[in-house]
Design a protein around this motif. Structure first.
Motif, mmCIF file in Angstrom:
data_model
loop_
_atom_site.group_PDB
_atom_site.id
_atom_site.type_symbol
_atom_site.label_atom_id
_atom_site.label_comp_id
_atom_site.label_asym_id
_atom_site.label_seq_id
_atom_site.Cartn_x
_atom_site.Cartn_y
_atom_site.Cartn_z
ATOM 1 N N THR A 222 24.793 -4.628 21.161
ATOM 2 C CA THR A 222 26.232 -4.838 20.950
ATOM 3 C C THR A 222 26.924 -3.535 20.573
ATOM 4 N N ALA A 223 28.209 -3.468 20.891
ATOM 5 C CA ALA A 223 29.057 -2.339 20.484
ATOM 6 C C ALA A 223 30.327 -2.927 19.896
ATOM 7 N N ARG A 224 30.492 -2.764 18.590
ATOM 8 C CA ARG A 224 31.644 -3.335 17.879
ATOM 9 C C ARG A 224 32.670 -2.240 17.621
ATOM 10 N N ARG A 225 33.895 -2.483 18.017
ATOM 11 C CA ARG A 225 34.950 -1.489 17.811
ATOM 12 C C ARG A 225 35.413 -1.527 16.362
ATOM 13 N N GLU A 226 35.382 -0.345 15.729
ATOM 14 C CA GLU A 226 35.873 -0.203 14.357
ATOM 15 C C GLU A 226 36.757 1.039 14.304
ATOM 16 N N GLY A 227 38.047 0.841 14.308
ATOM 17 C CA GLY A 227 38.970 1.976 14.243
ATOM 18 C C GLY A 227 38.828 2.892 15.442
ATOM 19 N N ALA B 66 24.166 11.611 17.961
ATOM 20 C CA ALA B 66 24.945 10.503 17.399
ATOM 21 C C ALA B 66 24.242 9.902 16.180
ATOM 22 N N GLN B 67 25.013 9.676 15.122
ATOM 23 C CA GLN B 67 24.468 9.064 13.915
ATOM 24 C C GLN B 67 23.973 7.655 14.228
ATOM 25 N N GLY B 68 22.726 7.357 13.842
ATOM 26 C CA GLY B 68 22.163 6.022 14.067
ATOM 27 C C GLY B 68 21.421 5.872 15.380
ATOM 28 N N PHE B 69 21.330 6.958 16.154
ATOM 29 C CA PHE B 69 20.609 6.939 17.429
ATOM 30 C C PHE B 69 19.267 7.630 17.251
ATOM 31 N N SER B 70 18.189 6.946 17.636
ATOM 32 C CA SER B 70 16.855 7.541 17.521
ATOM 33 C C SER B 70 15.977 7.125 18.701
ATOM 34 N N CYS C 210 24.783 2.735 15.137
ATOM 35 C CA CYS C 210 25.026 4.016 15.813
ATOM 36 C C CYS C 210 26.528 4.206 16.033
ATOM 37 N N ILE C 211 27.055 5.301 15.525
ATOM 38 C CA ILE C 211 28.494 5.551 15.568
ATOM 39 C C ILE C 211 28.832 6.460 16.753
ATOM 40 N N VAL C 212 29.711 5.962 17.616
ATOM 41 C CA VAL C 212 30.101 6.690 18.825
ATOM 42 C C VAL C 212 31.621 6.704 18.925
ATOM 43 N N PRO C 213 32.235 7.845 19.181
ATOM 44 C CA PRO C 213 33.698 7.893 19.296
ATOM 45 C C PRO C 213 34.204 6.962 20.403
ATOM 46 N N LYS C 214 35.373 6.364 20.188
ATOM 47 C CA LYS C 214 35.940 5.467 21.200
ATOM 48 C C LYS C 214 36.189 6.188 22.519
ATOM 49 N N GLU C 215 36.330 7.507 22.460
ATOM 50 C CA GLU C 215 36.549 8.304 23.674
ATOM 51 C C GLU C 215 35.314 8.338 24.576
#
Length: 381
Positions: A140-145, A192-196, A219-224
């Motif tokens: 899953t990928a949840r949009r946060e801000g 990316a933070q949280g990617f391993s 894992c935090i990924v920019p919306k871009e």
């Protein structure tokens, strides 16, 4: 053999690539197999010599040439060894997603270094519990801000260890009906933070091609880094699978050609009962059968390549090719090993490696059972 799509510039390009591979790949391939990894330095050499991302426009660091150049690269890499499939995936499977669906900013950010080999790409679809049934992926990928938070696990990922840039198929809308409309493609970068990385997987074949598990824990990924539009990921995957399956079929065809040629050379030299085994009728019939299959396969794949380059819909025929040519290659590997006798089971003979490497071609890019399902559906059944 004359190919329908080959012009003079393609022939010159093939000659240059062969010289490069004679120097930089063939002498080292067996060591790469033992190391179970292709060194990043080889990727950089490919990039320095213009053998990566040929279809990328020159403004983004590519050559901007037609698909025929990609075909040549794929053919010549396969002749070295099937373990170089990760380069084909980078050039002709992953990069086309960025070309087709990426923004200008994304192209400027990722394509130039992909063309030089500084960035190695991967695509992550398969999960531990989900293979061909992409609509039921659980990542899953949840949009946060201003970012997405990705959670899930992928497996059997080609270039999983080396990968600096991974296109991840994930659910941005887990409640979507139908399910496939909730899938999006998000690009995850190495740091990316949280990617391993999970395990580097040990396979029956393709030993030098790195394959791994990928883990995303908050894992935090920019919306871009969203590729294209939310909810369109499944559509994008279906659009690009046509070329992916064409590449797999082509590799199987080249592998069949290579195995047949090597076996013909071997049986002319190997003697039994006082004469070359090429003189036995059973051997001649086996070679005649395989040569016919190979010739028919080449004619079919060449026409498909031309149709693909002309923008035609080849979904049904490419499914036929992917199924049939991988099946033929697997059968040829078995027959050629048998004709080598005991020596065919020895690692010093290339047929042993080919025998290990070819079976997976009938599994990835959609299993051959899925190919038959697509064919049947498109025939109105």
């Amino acid at each position: 053999m004359s190919h329908l799509y080959i012009q003079k510039e393609h022939t010159i390009f093939r000659s240059a690539l062969r010289k490069f591979l004679d120097k930089e790949a063939y002498p080292y391939y067996e060591q790469w197999e033992e190391d179970r990894m292709i060194p990043r330095s080889f990727w950089r050499k490919l990039g320095d010599n213009g053998f990566l991302c040929p279809e990328v426009d020159d403004q983004y660091g590519g050559s901007g040439v037609d698909f025929g150049f990609s075909v040549i690269i794929n053919e010549e890499l396969e002749r070295v060894g099937s373990g170089l499939v990760g380069i084909s995936l980078h050039n002709d499977i992953v990069i086309p997603y960025i070309i087709a669906y990426g923004t200008d900013e994304q192209k400027r950010r990722w394509l130039p270094k992909s063309a030089t080999g500084e960035i190695i790409t991967a695509i992550a679809m398969t999960e531990p519990g989900t293979g061909s049934d992409l609509a039921n992926i659980r990542t899953t990928a949840r949009r946060e801000g201003d970012h997405y938070v990705i959670n899930g696990q992928k497996t059997f990922i080609t270039n999983g260890i080396h990968g600096d840039l991974v296109i991840v198929a994930c659910k941005t809308d887990p409640d979507a009906v139908p399910k496939h409309k909730g899938i999006s493609l998000i690009v995850v970068e190495r740091d990316a933070q949280g990617f391993s990385r999970g395990r580097k997987l040990h396979k029956a074949g393709l030993h030098c091609q790195d394959t791994a598990e990928l883990i995303f824990e908050d894992c935090i990924v920019p919306k871009e880094n969203l590729l294209g539009q939310e909810g369109k990921g499944f559509q994008y995957l279906m659009e690009k699978l046509q070329q992916e399956r064409l590449i797999v079929a082509l590799a199987a065809q080249v592998s069949s050609e290579t195995m047949l040629n090597q076996t013909i050379q071997y049986i002319k030299q190997r003697e039994a009962f006082g004469k070359a085994i090429s003189k036995f009728q059973n051997t001649q019939f086996k070679i005649a059968e395989m040569a016919t299959e190979v010739e028919m396969g080449r004619t079919f794949i060449d026409q498909l390549i031309v149709d693909h380059m002309n923008g035609k819909d080849i979904v049904t025929k490419v499914s036929m090719a992917k199924w049939k040519l991988t099946e033929v290659a697997r059968n040829i590997a078995t027959e050629c090993m048998q004709l080598h006798g005991g020596y065919g089971y020895m690692e010093e003979y290339e047929i042993a490696r080919r025998y290990r490497d070819i079976p997976v071609a009938s599994i990835y890019a959609g299993t051959n059972e899925i190919m038959k399902t697509i064919i049947a559906k498109n025939l109105g059944l």
